[in-house]
Design an enzyme around this catalytic site. Structure first.
Site, PDB file in Angstrom:
ATOM      1  N   GLY A   8       0.852  -1.198   0.000  1.00 29.65           N
ATOM      2  CA  GLY A   8       0.000   0.000   0.000  1.00 29.65           C
ATOM      3  C   GLY A   8       0.878   1.234   0.000  1.00 29.65           C
ATOM      4  O   GLY A   8       0.524   2.285   0.530  1.00 29.65           O
ATOM      5  N   GLY A  11       0.020   5.142  -1.292  1.00 32.90           N
ATOM      6  CA  GLY A  11      -0.992   5.987  -0.668  1.00 32.90           C
ATOM      7  C   GLY A  11      -0.417   7.159   0.100  1.00 32.90           C
ATOM      8  O   GLY A  11       0.781   7.462   0.007  1.00 32.90           O
ATOM      9  N   GLN A  12      -1.292   7.796   0.894  1.00 31.77           N
ATOM     10  CA  GLN A  12      -0.897   9.024   1.598  1.00 31.77           C
ATOM     11  C   GLN A  12       0.259   8.763   2.572  1.00 31.77           C
ATOM     12  O   GLN A  12       1.229   9.516   2.595  1.00 31.77           O
ATOM     13  CB  GLN A  12      -2.105   9.591   2.372  1.00 31.77           C
ATOM     14  CG  GLN A  12      -1.842  10.975   2.946  1.00 31.77           C
ATOM     15  CD  GLN A  12      -2.881  11.432   3.965  1.00 31.77           C
ATOM     16  OE1 GLN A  12      -3.724  10.667   4.402  1.00 31.77           O
ATOM     17  NE2 GLN A  12      -2.800  12.689   4.333  1.00 31.77           N
ATOM     18  N   ASP A  34       2.202  -1.970  -4.338  1.00 32.60           N
ATOM     19  CA  ASP A  34       0.842  -1.426  -4.350  1.00 32.60           C
ATOM     20  C   ASP A  34       0.071  -2.127  -5.466  1.00 32.60           C
ATOM     21  O   ASP A  34       0.663  -2.820  -6.307  1.00 32.60           O
ATOM     22  CB  ASP A  34       0.895   0.096  -4.605  1.00 32.60           C
ATOM     23  CG  ASP A  34      -0.354   0.822  -4.104  1.00 32.60           C
ATOM     24  OD1 ASP A  34      -0.273   1.508  -3.074  1.00 32.60           O
ATOM     25  OD2 ASP A  34      -1.414   0.684  -4.757  1.00 32.60           O
ATOM     26  N   ASP A  52      -1.236  -7.389  -4.996  1.00 34.78           N
ATOM     27  CA  ASP A  52      -2.573  -7.283  -4.406  1.00 34.78           C
ATOM     28  C   ASP A  52      -2.542  -8.051  -3.090  1.00 34.78           C
ATOM     29  O   ASP A  52      -2.326  -9.264  -3.091  1.00 34.78           O
ATOM     30  CB  ASP A  52      -3.596  -7.903  -5.378  1.00 34.78           C
ATOM     31  CG  ASP A  52      -5.014  -7.816  -4.829  1.00 34.78           C
ATOM     32  OD1 ASP A  52      -5.193  -7.410  -3.655  1.00 34.78           O
ATOM     33  OD2 ASP A  52      -5.948  -8.160  -5.578  1.00 34.78           O
ATOM     34  N   ILE A  53      -2.754  -7.361  -1.993  1.00 32.84           N
ATOM     35  CA  ILE A  53      -2.663  -8.030  -0.687  1.00 32.84           C
ATOM     36  C   ILE A  53      -3.700  -9.151  -0.561  1.00 32.84           C
ATOM     37  O   ILE A  53      -3.534 -10.072   0.247  1.00 32.84           O
ATOM     38  CB  ILE A  53      -2.789  -7.005   0.476  1.00 32.84           C
ATOM     39  CG1 ILE A  53      -2.543  -7.649   1.854  1.00 32.84           C
ATOM     40  CG2 ILE A  53      -4.152  -6.330   0.471  1.00 32.84           C
ATOM     41  CD1 ILE A  53      -1.219  -8.270   2.051  1.00 32.84           C
ATOM     42  N   TYR A 142     -15.184   0.434   9.007  1.00 33.62           N
ATOM     43  CA  TYR A 142     -13.741   0.710   9.121  1.00 33.62           C
ATOM     44  C   TYR A 142     -13.285   0.554  10.574  1.00 33.62           C
ATOM     45  O   TYR A 142     -12.297  -0.136  10.869  1.00 33.62           O
ATOM     46  CB  TYR A 142     -13.492   2.130   8.609  1.00 33.62           C
ATOM     47  CG  TYR A 142     -12.075   2.637   8.720  1.00 33.62           C
ATOM     48  CD1 TYR A 142     -11.056   2.093   7.957  1.00 33.62           C
ATOM     49  CD2 TYR A 142     -11.768   3.708   9.562  1.00 33.62           C
ATOM     50  CE1 TYR A 142      -9.761   2.596   8.037  1.00 33.62           C
ATOM     51  CE2 TYR A 142     -10.494   4.213   9.647  1.00 33.62           C
ATOM     52  CZ  TYR A 142      -9.484   3.652   8.890  1.00 33.62           C
ATOM     53  OH  TYR A 142      -8.210   4.155   8.973  1.00 33.62           O
ATOM     54  N   LYS A 146     -10.754  -2.165  12.269  1.00 36.03           N
ATOM     55  CA  LYS A 146      -9.529  -1.769  12.992  1.00 36.03           C
ATOM     56  C   LYS A 146      -9.539  -2.335  14.409  1.00 36.03           C
ATOM     57  O   LYS A 146      -8.507  -2.776  14.917  1.00 36.03           O
ATOM     58  CB  LYS A 146      -9.394  -0.243  13.027  1.00 36.03           C
ATOM     59  CG  LYS A 146      -9.081   0.387  11.666  1.00 36.03           C
ATOM     60  CD  LYS A 146      -7.737  -0.053  11.127  1.00 36.03           C
ATOM     61  CE  LYS A 146      -7.363   0.633   9.832  1.00 36.03           C
ATOM     62  NZ  LYS A 146      -6.147   0.094   9.221  1.00 36.03           N
TER      63      LYS A 146
HETATM   64  P1  NAD Z   1      -4.444   5.435   1.180  1.00 39.21           P
HETATM   65  O1  NAD Z   1      -5.834   5.097   0.768  1.00 39.21           O
HETATM   66  O2  NAD Z   1      -3.900   6.766   0.866  1.00 39.21           O
HETATM   67  O3  NAD Z   1      -3.434   4.347   0.596  1.00 39.21           O
HETATM   68  C1  NAD Z   1      -3.717   2.993   0.582  1.00 39.21           C
HETATM   69  C2  NAD Z   1      -2.922   2.372  -0.540  1.00 39.21           C
HETATM   70  O4  NAD Z   1      -3.226   0.977  -0.543  1.00 39.21           O
HETATM   71  C3  NAD Z   1      -3.280   2.915  -1.925  1.00 39.21           C
HETATM   72  O5  NAD Z   1      -2.134   3.314  -2.618  1.00 39.21           O
HETATM   73  C4  NAD Z   1      -3.968   1.749  -2.614  1.00 39.21           C
HETATM   74  O6  NAD Z   1      -3.708   1.687  -4.006  1.00 39.21           O
HETATM   75  C5  NAD Z   1      -3.347   0.568  -1.891  1.00 39.21           C
HETATM   76  N1  NAD Z   1      -4.205  -0.616  -1.945  1.00 39.21           N
HETATM   77  C6  NAD Z   1      -5.546  -0.677  -1.897  1.00 39.21           C
HETATM   78  N2  NAD Z   1      -5.949  -1.941  -2.019  1.00 39.21           N
HETATM   79  C7  NAD Z   1      -4.842  -2.692  -2.134  1.00 39.21           C
HETATM   80  C8  NAD Z   1      -4.622  -4.069  -2.302  1.00 39.21           C
HETATM   81  N3  NAD Z   1      -5.637  -4.945  -2.411  1.00 39.21           N
HETATM   82  N4  NAD Z   1      -3.346  -4.527  -2.386  1.00 39.21           N
HETATM   83  C9  NAD Z   1      -2.303  -3.652  -2.328  1.00 39.21           C
HETATM   84  N5  NAD Z   1      -2.463  -2.321  -2.184  1.00 39.21           N
HETATM   85  C10 NAD Z   1      -3.715  -1.846  -2.097  1.00 39.21           C
HETATM   86  O7  NAD Z   1      -4.371   5.155   2.741  1.00 39.21           O
HETATM   87  P2  NAD Z   1      -3.382   5.807   3.813  1.00 39.21           P
HETATM   88  O8  NAD Z   1      -3.999   7.064   4.287  1.00 39.21           O
HETATM   89  O9  NAD Z   1      -2.008   5.815   3.309  1.00 39.21           O
HETATM   90  O10 NAD Z   1      -3.544   4.768   5.003  1.00 39.21           O
HETATM   91  C11 NAD Z   1      -2.702   3.658   5.154  1.00 39.21           C
HETATM   92  C12 NAD Z   1      -3.139   2.901   6.399  1.00 39.21           C
HETATM   93  O11 NAD Z   1      -3.132   3.770   7.530  1.00 39.21           O
HETATM   94  C13 NAD Z   1      -4.555   2.322   6.324  1.00 39.21           C
HETATM   95  O12 NAD Z   1      -4.594   1.087   7.001  1.00 39.21           O
HETATM   96  C14 NAD Z   1      -5.376   3.326   7.084  1.00 39.21           C
HETATM   97  O13 NAD Z   1      -6.503   2.733   7.670  1.00 39.21           O
HETATM   98  C15 NAD Z   1      -4.399   3.779   8.158  1.00 39.21           C
HETATM   99  N6  NAD Z   1      -4.735   5.104   8.686  1.00 39.21           N
HETATM  100  C16 NAD Z   1      -4.629   6.221   7.902  1.00 39.21           C
HETATM  101  C17 NAD Z   1      -4.975   7.461   8.431  1.00 39.21           C
HETATM  102  C18 NAD Z   1      -4.874   8.725   7.628  1.00 39.21           C
HETATM  103  O14 NAD Z   1      -5.315   9.779   8.088  1.00 39.21           O
HETATM  104  N7  NAD Z   1      -4.312   8.688   6.423  1.00 39.21           N
HETATM  105  C19 NAD Z   1      -5.435   7.554   9.753  1.00 39.21           C
HETATM  106  C20 NAD Z   1      -5.564   6.379  10.494  1.00 39.21           C
HETATM  107  C21 NAD Z   1      -5.187   5.157   9.972  1.00 39.21           C
HETATM  108  N1  SER Z   2      -8.040   9.511   8.501  1.00 42.20           N
HETATM  109  C1  SER Z   2      -8.750   8.283   8.682  1.00 42.20           C
HETATM  110  C2  SER Z   2     -10.121   8.365   8.134  1.00 42.20           C
HETATM  111  O1  SER Z   2     -10.667   9.432   8.169  1.00 42.20           O
HETATM  112  C3  SER Z   2      -8.792   7.924  10.148  1.00 42.20           C
HETATM  113  O2  SER Z   2      -8.501   6.600  10.259  1.00 42.20           O
HETATM  114  O3  SER Z   2     -10.639   7.376   7.714  1.00 42.20           O
END
Ligand code: NAD
Ligand code: SER
Length: 316
Positions: A8, A11-12, A34, A52-53, A142, A146
């Site tokens: 992944g 992503g962000q 990813d 793909d996970i 969600y 978690k």
């Molecule tokens: P994101 O959506 O920006 O990135 C997720 C990435 O996973 C994407 O690039 C997507 O293409 C990839 N992905 C989706 N399905 C996939 C699959 N089947 N196989 C492989 N890759 C796949 O998410 P993020 O914000 O980077 O968050 C990453 C983790 O952190 C997540 O578990 C999210 O729940 C957790 N999280 C994020 C935040 C936040 O504010 N960004 C807050 C709390 C928790």
């Molecule tokens: N930033 C995340 C969301 O809004 C918190 O896990 O889903």
């Protein structure tokens, strides 16, 4: 020899995590992966594999054959997107975790990072300075995924001595990579709209207070937790971390200090109910005591840094 796989990575969080880990441990030791066919441009300076996970056999073979030592499992559907497709969100968020935990149980992996979220809390949780151990009745798919994931991480750690480490991230605010479908995404969008049009319509109401954090702090905290000695990690479900808590109105006021003409209005949508079920602020004393966590960014420095770095042209 450290060989890290980030699943992944496009992503962000993943984008910035890959950049920082490569800076610390060398490009060739940090493998980005990813679903995306193409490696995102920001992380093209090191290995990339399309993965793909949900493809358990492929993931297992790749990790075993390439002698991966650590996995950061970031692939998931976030809160808002997950509500639109709850069945799939549950499967994606849980099945990938079992694939990785099982590999660690079989001793193919030395360490695992898996992120949790403030979404593990629900409307019956104390909202202010939410403690580590408290009522947790999440009302989103969600949050349920978690919370279940946290329980499984702790179970694998206790029963099988799996070294899994986790953080309950607050909403993350960043400028290098866009957010992927969460309820806290407004707190990133606001900066792009401020620079583009000097105005923003928030999908959360003006007084919706949520825990937030600047991405630099989140990445630093994640790596500090992963690099600390095993005996310091006393919580194997997930550590809460606090950065700064802010409402849309307060964020707008901070932006106005730099852009006096900035205008905000409010049109709450389905994400309001999700935000209303989450805490206002977080007590992170366990992370401070166990492995020395401390945030560097408050709301003021976060807003200043975002306005200095957000590039509107980059996302057009
Ligand atoms: P994101 O959506 O920006 O990135 C997720 C990435 O996973 C994407 O690039 C997507 O293409 C990839 N992905 C989706 N399905 C996939 C699959 N089947 N196989 C492989 N890759 C796949 O998410 P993020 O914000 O980077 O968050 C990453 C983790 O952190 C997540 O578990 C999210 O729940 C957790 N999280 C994020 C935040 C936040 O504010 N960004 C807050 C709390 C928790
Ligand atoms: N930033 C995340 C969301 O809004 C918190 O896990 O889903």
């Amino acid at each position: 020899m450290k060989k890290v796989l980030i699943i992944g990575a496009g992503g962000q969080i993943g984008t910035e995590l890959v950049l920082k880990l490569r800076e610390m441990f060398g490009n060739e030791n940090i493998i980005a992966s990813d679903l995306k066919d193409e490696c995102p441009s920001l992380i093209q300076d090191g290995p990339y594999v399309k993965m793909d996970i949900m493809d358990r056999a492929f993931v297992r073979n790749y990790i075993i054959e390439n002698k991966v030592t650590e996995v950061y499992l970031l692939a998931a559907l976030l809160s808002a997107t997950a509500e639109k497709n709850p069945d799939f969100a549950w499967r994606l968020n849980m099945e990938g975790l079992f694939t990785i935990l099982d590999l660690a149980k079989e001793k193919h992996l030395q360490k695992v990072f898996w992120p949790s979220s403030i979404a593990v809390f629900g409307p019956t949780t104390p909202r202010v300075n939410t403690p580590q151990y408290t009522v947790m009745e999440p009302t989103t798919v969600y949050g349920i995924s978690k919370q279940a994931g946290e329980r499984w991480c702790e179970y694998y750690a206790n029963k099988f001595d799996v070294d899994v480490r986790s953080i309950r991230y607050p909403g993350l605010i960043s400028y290098k990579s866009l957010p992927g479908g969460g309820t806290t995404d407004y707190a990133v969008d606001i900066f792009y709209k401020a620079k583009e049009t000097q105005s923003f319509t928030s999908f959360l109401s003006e007084d919706t207070r949520l825990p937030m954090m600047f991405m630099d702090d989140a990445i630093r905290g994640t790596i500090e937790l992963m690099e600390t000695a095993k005996e310091n990690v006393k919580i194997r479900s997930s550590y809460k971390l606090s950065g700064c808590d802010i409402t849309p109105a307060e964020l707008a006021n901070e932006i106005r200090l730099h852009m006096p003409d900035f205008h905000i209005d409010y049109a709450p949508d389905f994400r309001q109910a999700i935000a209303d079920s989450w805490p206002d602020s977080i007590d992170d004393s366990e992370a401070q005591e166990h492995w020395g966590w401390k945030p560097n960014f408050d709301a003021k420095s976060l807003v200043k840094t975002m306005l200095e770095n957000v590039q509107v042209s980059a996302v057009k």
